[in-house]
Motif scaffolding. Structure first.
Motif, short mmCIF file in Angstrom:
data_model
loop_
_atom_site.label_atom_id
_atom_site.label_comp_id
_atom_site.label_asym_id
_atom_site.label_seq_id
_atom_site.Cartn_x
_atom_site.Cartn_y
_atom_site.Cartn_z
N UNK A 102 8.03 7.66 -2.56
CA UNK A 102 7.68 6.25 -2.40
C UNK A 102 6.66 5.76 -3.40
N UNK A 103 5.80 4.87 -2.95
CA UNK A 103 4.83 4.22 -3.84
C UNK A 103 3.55 3.94 -3.07
N UNK A 104 2.53 3.59 -3.83
CA UNK A 104 1.20 3.32 -3.27
C UNK A 104 0.74 1.95 -3.75
N UNK A 105 0.19 1.12 -2.86
CA UNK A 105 -0.29 -0.20 -3.30
C UNK A 105 -1.48 -0.08 -4.24
N UNK A 106 -1.50 -0.93 -5.23
CA UNK A 106 -2.67 -1.00 -6.10
C UNK A 106 -3.81 -1.68 -5.33
N UNK A 107 -4.96 -1.07 -5.39
CA UNK A 107 -6.13 -1.61 -4.67
C UNK A 107 -7.06 -2.32 -5.65
N UNK A 108 -7.85 -3.20 -5.13
CA UNK A 108 -8.86 -3.85 -5.95
C UNK A 108 -9.89 -2.82 -6.35
N UNK A 109 -10.37 -2.84 -7.59
CA UNK A 109 -11.29 -1.80 -8.04
C UNK A 109 -12.63 -1.85 -7.30
N UNK A 110 -13.24 -0.68 -7.20
CA UNK A 110 -14.54 -0.59 -6.52
C UNK A 110 -15.57 -1.50 -7.18
N UNK A 111 -15.51 -1.60 -8.52
CA UNK A 111 -16.47 -2.43 -9.24
C UNK A 111 -16.34 -3.91 -8.88
N UNK A 112 -15.20 -4.29 -8.32
CA UNK A 112 -14.96 -5.67 -7.92
C UNK A 112 -15.28 -5.88 -6.44
N UNK A 113 -15.67 -4.81 -5.75
CA UNK A 113 -15.93 -4.90 -4.32
C UNK A 113 -14.75 -4.49 -3.47
N UNK A 114 -13.78 -3.81 -4.10
CA UNK A 114 -12.55 -3.47 -3.39
C UNK A 114 -12.72 -2.45 -2.28
N UNK A 115 -13.85 -1.74 -2.24
CA UNK A 115 -14.06 -0.75 -1.19
C UNK A 115 -14.92 -1.29 -0.04
N UNK A 116 -15.28 -2.56 -0.09
CA UNK A 116 -16.03 -3.16 1.02
C UNK A 116 -15.18 -3.18 2.28
N UNK A 117 -15.83 -3.16 3.43
CA UNK A 117 -15.12 -3.34 4.69
C UNK A 117 -14.44 -4.70 4.71
N UNK A 118 -13.30 -4.77 5.37
CA UNK A 118 -12.60 -6.05 5.46
C UNK A 118 -11.70 -6.34 4.28
N UNK A 119 -11.50 -5.35 3.39
CA UNK A 119 -10.58 -5.52 2.25
C UNK A 119 -9.40 -4.59 2.49
N UNK A 120 -8.19 -5.15 2.53
CA UNK A 120 -7.01 -4.40 2.96
C UNK A 120 -5.89 -4.48 1.93
N UNK A 121 -4.98 -3.52 2.03
CA UNK A 121 -3.66 -3.61 1.40
C UNK A 121 -2.64 -3.57 2.53
N UNK A 122 -1.42 -3.98 2.22
CA UNK A 122 -0.37 -4.02 3.25
C UNK A 122 0.80 -3.17 2.79
N UNK A 123 0.78 -1.89 3.20
CA UNK A 123 1.85 -1.01 2.76
C UNK A 123 2.41 -0.15 3.89
N UNK A 124 1.51 0.51 4.66
CA UNK A 124 2.02 1.42 5.68
C UNK A 124 1.48 1.05 7.06
N UNK A 125 1.87 1.85 8.05
CA UNK A 125 1.51 1.56 9.43
C UNK A 125 0.00 1.55 9.63
N UNK A 126 -0.69 2.49 8.99
CA UNK A 126 -2.15 2.54 9.13
C UNK A 126 -2.79 1.27 8.59
N UNK A 127 -2.26 0.74 7.47
CA UNK A 127 -2.79 -0.51 6.92
C UNK A 127 -2.61 -1.65 7.92
N UNK A 128 -1.41 -1.76 8.49
CA UNK A 128 -1.13 -2.84 9.44
C UNK A 128 -1.99 -2.73 10.68
#
Length: 400
Positions: free
Chosen positions: A107-133
């Protein structure tokens, strides 16, 4: 154990093992998946599952008991850590499993926003698998503010769910228009108007500069200089094929795991199908990200593992559900130089052409246009532009 081992328990992996058994293969089959649940449908995750209309059990492609009944060893929650193509073995931690033939449906993996942009902050999500949903579902509370980064189909589907649930939704898209990579301007125009009619703020030619917050996102700084107060963020900025295992095993890569027309990788005992695989299509190589491709390509690989020797020559089709609109797409509009537009009572279809040659159709609430376009493409037939442009012409006449 040997037999056939399939790594990746998504739509492609599940389709491949089911096809092997339906074709009468009697050997050992092992299906290995990193997630702890049986193979399930992904498209409803950003639609019915998020809205609560579709319970978890209805996501599963088959009950877990089916795999045991079919003598398929289902190994869930396990990661393959390496492949030895010479010994025909793969590693799961300290365990070694042999195979006669191996299929990679990783399969594939969603591209995430980079950490330098704040992509690892809480409340930032991707929509790909059951755990994400499951992680983002509690965020969908009326009155809250969500920023969707990316105006592709995943982002727009998530925006539609949020708007229907009464959230304040903003979508930003770096390109001059939404869906620019995958659809003609008329289709973009249709969905832009649709989302705005449901209260979505849609900002094109607008990127994200920075997310701000201590442990959790609170503000979003845009490339336009605007600052938005947000409660959470969904990133829909594309996906990347999962090729790390294949690369470490020395398989040839080309926008995914490169296969021949039959689905075989550069190692004759290793095959690939689904989002992770690229295959020859005309003078180019193609990698398709769709449920239809995952099923069809996986079933063809299963057949070819049993020596059918067939080439994969798909007519791609896709769909997207947003609000009360079902978009159905047949074919690929790549390389088109013009489009034709047909409107009906609540329907719209956009027909793609390169010169006089029909390439694809986008059908909005127009199943007839989709069906006709798909059947024409499957039969290698053209859709006469003069007839498509005539609103009085019955499309079914093209099939006679």
């Amino acid at each position: 154990m040997a037999g056939i081992v399939v790594v990746g328990a998504g739509q492609a992996g599940a389709s491949l093992v089911a096809r092997l058994r339906s074709r009468g293969y009697e050997g050992e089959i092992t299906l290995i998946g990193a997630e702890t649940v049986p193979p399930y449908q992904r498209p409803p995750l950003t639609k019915g599952y998020l809205t609560g209309e579709l319970p978890l059990e209805r996501l599963f492609l088959r009950p877990e008991s089916w795999y045991a009944d079919q003598r398929i060893t289902l190994r869930l929650g396990q990661m393959v850590t390496g492949i030895d193509p010479v010994a025909r073995q793969l590693r799961l931690g300290d365990e070694v499993i042999g195979y006669d033939q191996l299929a990679l449906t990783t399969g594939s993996t969603p591209r995430r926003l980079p950490e330098s942009m704040g992509g690892t902050l809480g409340g930032v999500y991707v929509a790909r698998d059951l755990a994400d949903a499951q992680a983002m579902a509690p965020e969908f509370v009326a009155g809250r503010r969500v920023l969707v980064v990316g105006g592709g189909y995943i982002g727009l589907e998530a925006a539609a769910v949020a708007a229907r649930k009464g959230l304040h939704v903003t979508v930003i898209e770096m390109a001059p228009r939404i869906l620019q990579r995958v659809a003609a301007a008329d289709t973009s125009d249709y969905f832009r108007a649709l989302h705005r009619s449901h209260g979505v703020t849609l900002m094109e030619s607008t990127g994200l500069s920075q997310l701000e917050g201590r442990d959790r996102v609170r503000r979003a700084h845009l490339t336009t200089g605007e600052v938005l107060e947000v409660d959470f963020v969904i990133a829909g900025v594309g996906i990347a094929p999962n090729v790390a295992l294949a690369e470490a095993a020395g398989l040839t890569l080309d926008n995914g795991i490169a296969t021949d027309a039959q689905g075989r990788s550069s190692d004759p005992s290793i095959w690939a199908a689904g989002d992770c695989a690229s295959f020859p299509m005309g003078p180019h190589r193609m990698r398709l990200e769709s449920v239809q491709n995952a099923i069809d390509q996986a079933e063809l690989v299963a057949d070819n593992m049993l020596d059918d020797g067939r080439a994969y020559t798909p007519v791609p089709w896709f769909w997207s559900d947003q609000y009360d609109v079902k978009l159905q797409i047949a074919g690929l509009g790549l390389g088109h130089d013009r489009t034709l537009r047909r409107e009906g009572d609540g329907t719209l279809s956009i027909w793609y052409y390169a010169g006089e040659r029909f390439l694809a159709v986008d059908a909005m609430n127009d199943p007839r246009a989709f069906m006709v376009g798909k059947r024409l493409l499957e039969g290698g037939r053209n859709a006469d532009p003069a007839l498509i442009a005539d609103p009085a012409f019955d499309l079914k006449g093209l099939l006679r």
